[in-house]
Design a protein around this motif. Structure first.
Motif, PDB file in Angstrom:
ATOM      1  N   ALA A 274      -1.683   6.265  11.967  1.00  0.00           N
ATOM      2  CA  ALA A 274      -0.933   6.990  10.947  1.00  0.00           C
ATOM      3  C   ALA A 274       0.082   6.079  10.263  1.00  0.00           C
ATOM      4  N   GLY A 275       0.801   5.285  11.039  1.00  0.00           N
ATOM      5  CA  GLY A 275       1.817   4.411  10.468  1.00  0.00           C
ATOM      6  C   GLY A 275       1.235   3.357   9.546  1.00  0.00           C
ATOM      7  N   ILE A 276       0.107   2.782   9.929  1.00  0.00           N
ATOM      8  CA  ILE A 276      -0.517   1.753   9.101  1.00  0.00           C
ATOM      9  C   ILE A 276      -1.030   2.355   7.797  1.00  0.00           C
ATOM     10  N   VAL A 277      -1.677   3.520   7.884  1.00  0.00           N
ATOM     11  CA  VAL A 277      -2.178   4.176   6.675  1.00  0.00           C
ATOM     12  C   VAL A 277      -1.007   4.600   5.793  1.00  0.00           C
ATOM     13  N   GLN A 278       0.070   5.064   6.399  1.00  0.00           N
ATOM     14  CA  GLN A 278       1.255   5.420   5.613  1.00  0.00           C
ATOM     15  C   GLN A 278       1.768   4.215   4.826  1.00  0.00           C
ATOM     16  N   GLY A 279       1.869   3.065   5.496  1.00  0.00           N
ATOM     17  CA  GLY A 279       2.356   1.872   4.822  1.00  0.00           C
ATOM     18  C   GLY A 279       1.473   1.478   3.650  1.00  0.00           C
ATOM     19  N   ALA A 280       0.153   1.500   3.873  1.00  0.00           N
ATOM     20  CA  ALA A 280      -0.763   1.166   2.780  1.00  0.00           C
ATOM     21  C   ALA A 280      -0.676   2.197   1.660  1.00  0.00           C
ATOM     22  N   ALA A 281      -0.509   3.476   2.028  1.00  0.00           N
ATOM     23  CA  ALA A 281      -0.404   4.530   1.013  1.00  0.00           C
ATOM     24  C   ALA A 281       0.848   4.354   0.159  1.00  0.00           C
ATOM     25  N   VAL A 282       1.956   3.993   0.795  1.00  0.00           N
ATOM     26  CA  VAL A 282       3.182   3.733   0.029  1.00  0.00           C
ATOM     27  C   VAL A 282       2.965   2.549  -0.912  1.00  0.00           C
ATOM     28  N   GLY A 283       2.202   1.548  -0.449  1.00  0.00           N
ATOM     29  CA  GLY A 283       1.883   0.424  -1.313  1.00  0.00           C
ATOM     30  C   GLY A 283       1.102   0.850  -2.544  1.00  0.00           C
ATOM     31  N   LEU A 284       0.168   1.795  -2.362  1.00  0.00           N
ATOM     32  CA  LEU A 284      -0.580   2.311  -3.514  1.00  0.00           C
ATOM     33  C   LEU A 284       0.339   3.096  -4.440  1.00  0.00           C
ATOM     34  N   LEU A 285       1.223   3.883  -3.861  1.00  0.00           N
ATOM     35  CA  LEU A 285       2.157   4.657  -4.690  1.00  0.00           C
ATOM     36  C   LEU A 285       3.064   3.746  -5.507  1.00  0.00           C
ATOM     37  N   LEU A 286       3.519   2.672  -4.889  1.00  0.00           N
ATOM     38  CA  LEU A 286       4.403   1.732  -5.583  1.00  0.00           C
ATOM     39  C   LEU A 286       3.624   0.698  -6.394  1.00  0.00           C
ATOM     40  N   GLN A 287       2.278   0.758  -6.265  1.00  0.00           N
ATOM     41  CA  GLN A 287       1.410  -0.212  -6.926  1.00  0.00           C
ATOM     42  C   GLN A 287       1.844  -1.638  -6.598  1.00  0.00           C
ATOM     43  N   SER A 288       1.998  -1.870  -5.309  1.00  0.00           N
ATOM     44  CA  SER A 288       2.466  -3.164  -4.819  1.00  0.00           C
ATOM     45  C   SER A 288       1.480  -3.701  -3.785  1.00  0.00           C
ATOM     46  N   TRP A 289       0.819  -4.802  -4.116  1.00  0.00           N
ATOM     47  CA  TRP A 289      -0.093  -5.401  -3.149  1.00  0.00           C
ATOM     48  C   TRP A 289       0.674  -6.020  -1.991  1.00  0.00           C
ATOM     49  N   LEU A 290       1.926  -6.401  -2.236  1.00  0.00           N
ATOM     50  CA  LEU A 290       2.730  -6.985  -1.173  1.00  0.00           C
ATOM     51  C   LEU A 290       3.052  -5.943  -0.103  1.00  0.00           C
ATOM     52  N   VAL A 291       3.257  -4.690  -0.503  1.00  0.00           N
ATOM     53  CA  VAL A 291       3.492  -3.621   0.465  1.00  0.00           C
ATOM     54  C   VAL A 291       2.209  -3.316   1.240  1.00  0.00           C
ATOM     55  N   VAL A 292       1.070  -3.329   0.547  1.00  0.00           N
ATOM     56  CA  VAL A 292      -0.203  -3.136   1.253  1.00  0.00           C
ATOM     57  C   VAL A 292      -0.409  -4.255   2.271  1.00  0.00           C
ATOM     58  N   ALA A 293      -0.108  -5.485   1.885  1.00  0.00           N
ATOM     59  CA  ALA A 293      -0.222  -6.612   2.818  1.00  0.00           C
ATOM     60  C   ALA A 293       0.736  -6.454   3.988  1.00  0.00           C
ATOM     61  N   TYR A 294       1.916  -5.912   3.725  1.00  0.00           N
ATOM     62  CA  TYR A 294       2.900  -5.626   4.783  1.00  0.00           C
ATOM     63  C   TYR A 294       2.326  -4.655   5.806  1.00  0.00           C
ATOM     64  N   ALA A 295       1.596  -3.629   5.340  1.00  0.00           N
ATOM     65  CA  ALA A 295       0.971  -2.678   6.252  1.00  0.00           C
ATOM     66  C   ALA A 295      -0.139  -3.345   7.061  1.00  0.00           C
ATOM     67  N   VAL A 296      -0.936  -4.173   6.406  1.00  0.00           N
ATOM     68  CA  VAL A 296      -2.021  -4.870   7.107  1.00  0.00           C
ATOM     69  C   VAL A 296      -1.454  -5.828   8.147  1.00  0.00           C
ATOM     70  N   LEU A 297      -0.413  -6.562   7.775  1.00  0.00           N
ATOM     71  CA  LEU A 297       0.222  -7.481   8.721  1.00  0.00           C
ATOM     72  C   LEU A 297       0.793  -6.715   9.909  1.00  0.00           C
ATOM     73  N   GLY A 298       1.388  -5.543   9.634  1.00  0.00           N
ATOM     74  CA  GLY A 298       1.897  -4.721  10.728  1.00  0.00           C
ATOM     75  C   GLY A 298       0.798  -4.310  11.680  1.00  0.00           C
ATOM     76  N   SER A 299      -0.381  -3.990  11.140  1.00  0.00           N
ATOM     77  CA  SER A 299      -1.496  -3.591  12.010  1.00  0.00           C
ATOM     78  C   SER A 299      -1.938  -4.743  12.893  1.00  0.00           C
ATOM     79  N   LEU A 300      -1.936  -5.963  12.351  1.00  0.00           N
ATOM     80  CA  LEU A 300      -2.338  -7.127  13.146  1.00  0.00           C
ATOM     81  C   LEU A 300      -1.329  -7.419  14.253  1.00  0.00           C
ATOM     82  N   VAL A 301      -0.040  -7.352  13.900  1.00  0.00           N
ATOM     83  CA  VAL A 301       0.997  -7.579  14.914  1.00  0.00           C
ATOM     84  C   VAL A 301       0.899  -6.538  16.008  1.00  0.00           C
TER      85      VAL A 301
END
Length: 303
Positions: free
Chosen positions: A234-261
């Motif tokens: 849920a947290g990872i999808v939330q982060g990516a969803a916020v990235g889509l809302l803000l239209q920010s690829w850096l936020v989407v990458a932040y969510a992906v990086l969080g999932s890897l960590v």
């Protein structure tokens, strides 16, 4: 493992040297990565402290690994301040940020022979069982407070800052028209999953999602019947969803990086703690239910 750290520093030395060649040969690369900084002055400091020190670290000089990593951290911070103030050198910040992460990991491998992921769960984040409460509502209140704090920080504070920096550093990219409605839909669904998981954790598990107040009972109810870590999903999808809302690829990458960590650093520690506390029960559960992909009754399961 130390060999991998030295191999990284060798790669970093070569990449750094090639980058400096490109800086002096290509005005476009120089502007994108250094902005208006004087390349000669910058190279005078960076070549010995980054390129040469990385090469020495690759040769086995441990002090050089410390010097290279420290310099990389300092340059990344200074370049981020410069790029934010001038709206220049955004690609340089991105490149040095990646180098900082790689250098820090390589330094751990060189000095310790491993990456000490267990440091993540020390102090207030150490794994401890919650005090058993006669009324589940007490754990529920604590869980809701955690949701407000963590969601407020990781979803409400960090993404807008990243989106602002992305714009300021000139790194933004266009998103398709459906990005915003898709982000809103994913955010609602993921938030519902997160709240459902937290409620089950509190009421059934007699604890909270926080590592310092973990459940007293193994939770295999609610969404945990189908997936082992619904709150992480849920947290990872939330982060990516916020990235889509803000239209920010850096936020989407932040969510992906969080999932890897989480997957490679936190999850092994958490599952080791659960195996120690719940023994065969958790082992059977781990074998029956996957971590990331839902396992539905009667469906064939692949490892």
């Amino acid at each position: 493992m130390a060999w991998w750290g030295r191999a990284y520093f060798a790669l970093q030395a070569v990449a750094g040297g090639l980058w400096w060649v490109a800086v002096f040969l290509s005005p476009g690369i120089r502007r994108a990565t250094l902005g208006g900084l004087d390349p000669v002055l910058t190279a005078t400091l960076d070549v010995p402290l980054f390129v040469v020190a990385s090469a020495a670290a690759a040769a086995g000089v441990r002090t050089a690994a410390v010097v290279s990593t420290s310099w990389t951290v300092l340059v990344t911070a200074a370049l981020a301040v410069y790029a934010t103030a001038t709206a220049q050198a955004g690609l340089g910040v991105l490149a040095m940020g990646a180098a900082t992460s790689g250098s820090a990991a390589a330094l751990c491998l060189v000095l310790l022979g491993r990456i000490p992921t267990e440091w993540i769960v020390r102090g207030p984040f150490a794994f401890r069982q919650a005090r058993s409460r006669p009324r589940p509502g007490l754990h529920m209140a604590g869980t809701l407070a955690q949701i407000v704090v963590f969601w407020g920080f990781f979803l409400g504070l960090v993404p807008p800052i990243l989106a602002f920096l992305e714009q300021r550093w000139g790194l933004s990219l266009p998103f398709p028209p459906l990005a915003v409605p898709a982000g809103a839909a994913f955010l609602v669904l993921a938030s519902a999953l997160g709240i459902w998981s937290a409620v089950v954790m509190s009421t059934v598990g007699d604890g909270t999602p926080l590592p310092s107040a973990m459940p007293n009972r193994l939770v295999i109810a609610g969404p945990y019947r189908w997936i082992r870590n619904p709150m992480a999903v849920a947290g990872i999808v939330q982060g990516a969803a916020v990235g889509l809302l803000l239209q920010s690829w850096l936020v989407v990458a932040y969510a992906v990086l969080g999932s890897l960590v989480w997957n490679y650093a936190v999850r092994p520690l958490e599952e080791a703690d659960l195996a120690e506390r719940f023994g065969a029960g958790f082992q059977h559960y781990r074998e029956a239910v996957r971590c990331w992909v839902p396992t539905f009754p009667g469906a064939p399961r692949t490892p």
